[in-house]
Design a protein around this motif. Structure first.
Motif, PDB file in Angstrom:
ATOM      1  N   GLY A  67       0.810  -1.211   0.000  1.00 20.98           N
ATOM      2  CA  GLY A  67       0.000   0.000   0.000  1.00 20.98           C
ATOM      3  C   GLY A  67       0.842   1.258   0.000  1.00 20.98           C
ATOM      4  O   GLY A  67       0.603   2.190  -0.773  1.00 20.98           O
ATOM      5  N   ASN A  68       1.847   1.308   0.867  1.00 20.35           N
ATOM      6  CA  ASN A  68       2.727   2.471   0.907  1.00 20.35           C
ATOM      7  C   ASN A  68       3.472   2.644  -0.404  1.00 20.35           C
ATOM      8  O   ASN A  68       3.654   3.762  -0.900  1.00 20.35           O
ATOM      9  CB  ASN A  68       3.735   2.319   2.052  1.00 20.35           C
ATOM     10  N   ALA A  69       3.919   1.530  -0.986  1.00 21.71           N
ATOM     11  CA  ALA A  69       4.680   1.605  -2.237  1.00 21.71           C
ATOM     12  C   ALA A  69       3.806   2.114  -3.379  1.00 21.71           C
ATOM     13  O   ALA A  69       4.282   2.879  -4.235  1.00 21.71           O
ATOM     14  CB  ALA A  69       5.251   0.229  -2.574  1.00 21.71           C
ATOM     15  N   LEU A  70       2.527   1.728  -3.406  1.00 18.64           N
ATOM     16  CA  LEU A  70       1.646   2.150  -4.489  1.00 18.64           C
ATOM     17  C   LEU A  70       1.415   3.659  -4.479  1.00 18.64           C
ATOM     18  O   LEU A  70       1.345   4.285  -5.539  1.00 18.64           O
ATOM     19  CB  LEU A  70       0.301   1.420  -4.379  1.00 18.64           C
ATOM     20  N   LEU A  71       1.299   4.249  -3.302  1.00 19.11           N
ATOM     21  CA  LEU A  71       1.055   5.685  -3.222  1.00 19.11           C
ATOM     22  C   LEU A  71       2.303   6.515  -3.435  1.00 19.11           C
ATOM     23  O   LEU A  71       2.211   7.683  -3.811  1.00 19.11           O
ATOM     24  CB  LEU A  71       0.429   6.031  -1.868  1.00 19.11           C
ATOM     25  N   GLY A  72       3.454   5.937  -3.202  1.00 21.22           N
ATOM     26  CA  GLY A  72       4.707   6.633  -3.449  1.00 21.22           C
ATOM     27  C   GLY A  72       4.813   7.933  -2.671  1.00 21.22           C
ATOM     28  O   GLY A  72       4.529   7.990  -1.468  1.00 21.22           O
ATOM     29  N   PRO A  73       5.208   9.031  -3.358  1.00 19.90           N
ATOM     30  CA  PRO A  73       5.404  10.304  -2.652  1.00 19.90           C
ATOM     31  C   PRO A  73       4.115  10.919  -2.110  1.00 19.90           C
ATOM     32  O   PRO A  73       4.161  11.828  -1.282  1.00 19.90           O
ATOM     33  CB  PRO A  73       6.024  11.207  -3.726  1.00 19.90           C
ATOM     34  N   LEU A  74       2.955  10.436  -2.577  1.00 21.45           N
ATOM     35  CA  LEU A  74       1.687  10.963  -2.077  1.00 21.45           C
ATOM     36  C   LEU A  74       1.335  10.405  -0.703  1.00 21.45           C
ATOM     37  O   LEU A  74       0.502  10.983   0.001  1.00 21.45           O
ATOM     38  CB  LEU A  74       0.552  10.638  -3.056  1.00 21.45           C
ATOM     39  N   ARG A  75       1.955   9.290  -0.335  1.00 19.94           N
ATOM     40  CA  ARG A  75       1.587   8.643   0.926  1.00 19.94           C
ATOM     41  C   ARG A  75       1.767   9.553   2.145  1.00 19.94           C
ATOM     42  O   ARG A  75       0.834   9.685   2.952  1.00 19.94           O
ATOM     43  CB  ARG A  75       2.391   7.349   1.086  1.00 19.94           C
ATOM     44  N   PRO A  76       2.913  10.244   2.318  1.00 17.60           N
ATOM     45  CA  PRO A  76       3.044  11.108   3.507  1.00 17.60           C
ATOM     46  C   PRO A  76       2.031  12.243   3.530  1.00 17.60           C
ATOM     47  O   PRO A  76       1.666  12.732   4.602  1.00 17.60           O
ATOM     48  CB  PRO A  76       4.482  11.639   3.406  1.00 17.60           C
ATOM     49  N   LEU A  77       1.578  12.686   2.356  1.00 18.75           N
ATOM     50  CA  LEU A  77       0.629  13.794   2.301  1.00 18.75           C
ATOM     51  C   LEU A  77      -0.788  13.329   2.603  1.00 18.75           C
ATOM     52  O   LEU A  77      -1.526  13.976   3.351  1.00 18.75           O
ATOM     53  CB  LEU A  77       0.676  14.453   0.921  1.00 18.75           C
ATOM     54  N   LEU A  78      -1.186  12.198   2.012  1.00 16.60           N
ATOM     55  CA  LEU A  78      -2.553  11.713   2.177  1.00 16.60           C
ATOM     56  C   LEU A  78      -2.724  10.825   3.401  1.00 16.60           C
ATOM     57  O   LEU A  78      -3.739  10.901   4.101  1.00 16.60           O
ATOM     58  CB  LEU A  78      -2.986  10.947   0.918  1.00 16.60           C
ATOM     59  N   PHE A  79      -1.735   9.981   3.652  1.00 13.71           N
ATOM     60  CA  PHE A  79      -1.829   9.018   4.761  1.00 13.71           C
ATOM     61  C   PHE A  79      -0.548   9.082   5.594  1.00 13.71           C
ATOM     62  O   PHE A  79       0.331   8.218   5.469  1.00 13.71           O
ATOM     63  CB  PHE A  79      -2.050   7.605   4.227  1.00 13.71           C
ATOM     64  N   PRO A  80      -0.407  10.114   6.424  1.00 17.35           N
ATOM     65  CA  PRO A  80       0.820  10.260   7.214  1.00 17.35           C
ATOM     66  C   PRO A  80       1.057   9.119   8.188  1.00 17.35           C
ATOM     67  O   PRO A  80       2.177   8.931   8.658  1.00 17.35           O
ATOM     68  CB  PRO A  80       0.610  11.588   7.951  1.00 17.35           C
TER      69      PRO A  80
END
Length: 572
Positions: free
Chosen positions: A286-299
């Protein structure tokens, strides 16, 4: 002017029920010492009082000035430039501190129950517009009896119910528009700006909700966009514009305060942005799929399978009777529309779309995070943070329950309907009270007993330690602070490093689980002597002991100077 007897009876019934639920929600502050068994509650209580008396949310801890790393603070408090500041969100301390400035600090523990009951009344009024008068009353009662809402309201210095209450107030003002309706009924011409007052007040209320829990801004924006998309042909654009303008204006002071306290407008006591307390972040696909968006959307990380498992454990299985009731209600509504060959109403579509989207977001946002509130990582208790984070989900769930109860009693006589609803109320009250008061691990009766016990212990600690002392603790900071400055935890290199300096300025003590003789010998012979300290028991309280950490005479500090300053060991 005389009021109809029936109206007076209804008013009296509502007032009596409100007082009863207020008393139930205020069980802890009414029956136990005003201490708190969570770090966040202890922090909010302290800074609410501090704001009421000083008008600020920070204070200087002089002992941190002599340390290379600012170590003298509890877990729920941050240190910024040597000042102690809230370790969470600042909205609750400001709001409660402002009320306390007017009415006294004694009201602080009772404010959340007041807001919780008021929110249920506002929710009942709002729901009556969709479900009719009977359905609205049932919706308000269902919210009051929902066990997660009840328990979170009883933990009176946690911000989750206060946040949800302000959201309910905001939605009720925007969609109910009582000021606009009053102007329409009286056929008052002009006053165009006054007709926008509902939207303006709703914006201020939503800004207050964001101030209380800034981390929820994600789904508030999501929910607003969905409502606008679904109801685009019916959106009162003027009211929406007033809402947006006043919300932005009301949020400006919050951003300024965040800048002043934390160094960034969007920072909180939990860190930068709208993040929440950090924990063990999940690592996976899941974290890999979101890439750089993960910290912004799902901290907190993005782990759908973990999120669904947590929601099943806490959101569904924990209050199984409520989950069964909600599932039956949703299924009954869908079947009723299908059998009647009627499409869902516009309001039902808007509600369902918003509820589903927000629920999915909250499940993924908080469920992906591995929360450990309890020392036992496998414990599943009613005090879990997941239940507080998912309060909006439980609020959404009350609407289908209210619809089912209203529909099931629609064709009954008034007396028969009252009897059936009274029986359902008694069942829900008994089931919910069982969960809330006797819930596994952290029911209110257990919490009350702990508060009473620790209040007595802390009074003894204060009596047996000088004013110039520091108490090292592991998890008891929520009780000991702010009667004494604290450092957490003992078994940390940063703590041991700080003790070398602090022994010159304060008497040092440790309070925690009683050490076995083997561990005590290790501290006396290996760990503490290089720091110029030793350890001696002062008093034992059940399984816990207060220890003094006196300096060894002739020990050198980091400057090479000898010192014999340390905690005095009382004579037995």
């Amino acid at each position: 002017m005389q009021f109809p007897r029936r109206s007076l009876l209804r008013f009296a019934a509502v007032a009596a029920a409100s007082l009863a639920f207020f008393a139930a929600y205020a069980f802890l502050p009414l029956t136990a010492p005003h201490r708190y068994n969570s770090p966040d509650e202890a922090s909010n209580a302290y800074f609410s009082r501090h704001f009421a008396s000083t008008g600020s949310l920070w204070y200087l801890e002089p002992l941190n000035l002599v340390l290379k790393e600012e170590a003298v603070h509890p877990r729920s408090v941050r240190v910024v430039d040597n000042f102690l500041v809230p370790g969470g969100f600042i909205g609750l301390p400001i709001l409660y501190g402002g009320v306390a400035a007017a009415f006294g600090a004694g009201v602080i523990p009772f404010l959340t129950p007041v807001f919780a009951v008021a929110a249920a009344l506002a929710f009942a009024w709002l729901a009556s517009r969709w479900l009719g008068g009977r359905g609205g009353i049932i919706a308000g009662a269902a919210l009051l009896l929902q066990p997660a809402w009840w328990y979170a309201s009883s933990r009176t210095l946690q911000p989750n119910v206060l946040f949800a209450a302000f959201v309910i107030f905001s939605v009720a003002m925007f969609f109910g528009a009582p000021i606009f309706a009053a102007l329409e009924r009286r056929e008052i011409e002009g006053a165009r700006l006054l007709r926008l007052a509902d939207g303006a007040i709703a914006g201020i209320l939503l800004a207050a909700a964001v101030a209380v829990r800034m981390a929820e801004a994600y789904w508030l924006i999501l929910g607003a966009l969905i409502l606008i998309a679904v109801c685009r042909k019916r959106v009162p654009w003027g009211r929406l514009a007033a809402f947006a303008v006043t919300a932005a204006a009301a949020l400006a002071p919050l951003l300024i305060m965040n800048q002043a306290i934390y160094g960034s407008p969007f920072a909180t006591g939990y860190g930068s942005g709208v993040s929440v307390p950090t924990g063990e972040l999940p690592q996976g696909l899941g974290n890999a799929l979101l890439g750089p968006l993960r910290p912004l959307l799902f901290p907190l990380g993005f782990a759908p399978r973990t999120a669904l498992a947590n929601f099943w454990t806490y959101g569904i299985a924990f209050f199984w009777w409520w989950s069964v009731l909600v599932a039956c209600s949703v299924a009954s509504y869908a079947l009723s529309r299908r059998r009647a060959r009627q499409p869902w109403s516009h309001a039902a579509k808007a509600y369902a779309a918003t509820a589903v989207a927000v629920t999915l977001w909250l499940i993924l946002f908080y469920g992906s995070w591995r929360v450990q509130d309890n020392p036992d990582p496998d414990a599943v208790t009613i005090g879990s943070s997941y239940l507080r984070y998912w309060i909006p989900v439980f609020v959404f769930s009350t609407v289908p329950v209210a619809w089912l109860a209203a529909a099931a009693t629609e064709r009954l006589s008034r007396r028969a309907a009252a009897a059936w609803l009274a029986a359902a109320f008694v069942f829900a009250a008994a089931s919910s009270a069982t969960d809330v008061f006797w819930g596994n691990g952290e029911g209110l009766l257990t919490v009350r007993a702990e508060l009473i016990r620790y209040d007595a212990i802390v009074r003894e600690i204060v009596a047996k330690t000088p004013d110039s002392s520091i108490v090292i603790v592991d998890r008891a900071d929520k009780y000991v602070w702010s009667d004494r400055p604290v450092i957490t935890p003992l078994r940390a290199d940063s703590t041991y490093a700080a003790l070398v300096t602090l022994r010159r300025f304060a008497s040092l003590y440790y309070f925690g689980i009683t050490f076995p003789e083997k561990d005590l010998a290790f501290l006396r012979t290996e760990k503490l002597p290089p720091l110029g300290l030793t350890i001696e028991p002062v008093e034992t309280f059940g399984e816990e002991t207060l220890y003094a950490l006196p300096a060894v005479k002739g020990a050198e500090d980091e400057r090479g100077k000898t010192t014999d300053v340390g905690a005095p060991v009382p004579k037995n």
